[in-house]
Design an enzyme around this catalytic site. Sequence first.
Site, PDB file in Angstrom:
ATOM      1  N   ARG A  66       0.863  -1.184   0.000  1.00  0.00           N
ATOM      2  CA  ARG A  66       0.000   0.000   0.000  1.00  0.00           C
ATOM      3  C   ARG A  66       0.896   1.228   0.000  1.00  0.00           C
ATOM      4  O   ARG A  66       2.027   1.179   0.511  1.00  0.00           O
ATOM      5  CB  ARG A  66      -0.882   0.030   1.247  1.00  0.00           C
ATOM      6  CG  ARG A  66      -1.999  -1.010   1.269  1.00  0.00           C
ATOM      7  CD  ARG A  66      -3.121  -0.662   0.294  1.00  0.00           C
ATOM      8  NE  ARG A  66      -4.255  -1.546   0.383  1.00  0.00           N
ATOM      9  CZ  ARG A  66      -4.541  -2.517  -0.509  1.00  0.00           C
ATOM     10  NH1 ARG A  66      -3.769  -2.715  -1.546  1.00  0.00           N
ATOM     11  NH2 ARG A  66      -5.621  -3.257  -0.367  1.00  0.00           N
ATOM     12  N   HIS A  83      -1.946   0.995  -9.466  1.00  0.00           N
ATOM     13  CA  HIS A  83      -2.567  -0.041  -8.619  1.00  0.00           C
ATOM     14  C   HIS A  83      -3.215  -1.138  -9.479  1.00  0.00           C
ATOM     15  O   HIS A  83      -4.397  -1.464  -9.317  1.00  0.00           O
ATOM     16  CB  HIS A  83      -3.611   0.592  -7.675  1.00  0.00           C
ATOM     17  CG  HIS A  83      -3.876  -0.234  -6.444  1.00  0.00           C
ATOM     18  ND1 HIS A  83      -4.036   0.297  -5.189  1.00  0.00           N
ATOM     19  CD2 HIS A  83      -4.019  -1.577  -6.279  1.00  0.00           C
ATOM     20  CE1 HIS A  83      -4.271  -0.663  -4.304  1.00  0.00           C
ATOM     21  NE2 HIS A  83      -4.260  -1.818  -4.943  1.00  0.00           N
TER      22      HIS A  83
HETATM   23  C1  GLV Z   1      -5.884  -4.714  -3.970  1.00  0.00           C
HETATM   24  O1  GLV Z   1      -5.081  -3.912  -3.636  1.00  0.00           O
HETATM   25  C2  GLV Z   1      -6.504  -5.651  -3.080  1.00  0.00           C
HETATM   26  O2  GLV Z   1      -6.495  -5.425  -1.859  1.00  0.00           O
HETATM   27  O3  GLV Z   1      -7.018  -6.666  -3.574  1.00  0.00           O
END
Ligand code: GLV
Length: 305
Positions: A220, A268
């Site tokens: 993260r 992401h």
């Molecule tokens: C993506 O970041 C997830 O938590 O699946």
Amino acid sequence: MSFVYKADPARGLIWQRAFAERRPDLPFHLWPETGDPAKVRFLCAWMPPEDIPGTFPNLEILFSVGAGVDQLPLDSLPPGLPVVRMIEDGLTQGMVEYCLAAVLALHRDLPLYRQRQAAGLWQPEPVRLARGRSVGVMGLGVLGQAVLAALRPLGFRLHGWNRSPRAIEGVTVHRRLDDMLPEVEILVCLLPLTEATRGILDARLLARLPPGACLVNTGRGGHLVEADLLAALDSGHLAAAVLDVAEPEPLPPGHPFWTHPRIWLTPHIASMTQPETAVEAVLANLERHARGEALLGLVERGRGY
Ligand code: GLV
């Protein structure tokens, strides 16, 4: 008894079709449609409604649609409600593919050659093979173990660090993070974001890596102290970083990560829950629940994952 899905609606349609096929006996609703709220026993969501007892008074399980649960207000959810993080083959495979791509790109100096290309420089360096390179993974859960298993046949020297000890064949597992860092030339962060791991990728940690090391962050954005990464890159201590996560997402215009020549940034996308395989994983957990067995991926609220 019914199931509600509250996340990306386009992918929800695939969930809906899969449920209709596999569990026609279990009514499936796509939020904001819920049917009779009193009948909703199972909710799969990225973000649940604020007042869960008021919305679904008989909820039995909250499934996170993602691997992470840091987006959930774990402290304010009804205390006895089981929360389950997503563990499913598609999500794992996506993470394996991304981490292999990132580690190999860093291992073969692709950020360096991208810069040289931009400068019109045809300038080769000696080739080092994977067997002479060490990779360390922070976080040895399902994702971390799968990434290490995929790196192993390439010959990398593998290291791992985890809060609770684990034995993994072909991997030197360290009890103390500080013991692993000096050994590792490419560090991959696959940790969950918790109070204990926020800001863990800081100046102190980066300084313990050997000169010329590289970082991959697929955890993260909150794991990384951005200014410390920039300082470590600009001093030359770190060679490059591949970042799939940021805080906030998206990063604001003008943020230095957008244009830094030795940061590769992706939005992401390292891995995403794949509806087809995720439905299988959730259905298998519902069967476990019906048999009174432990759920796979059950979150321990106190530790935050
Ligand atoms: C993506 O970041 C997830 O938590 O699946």
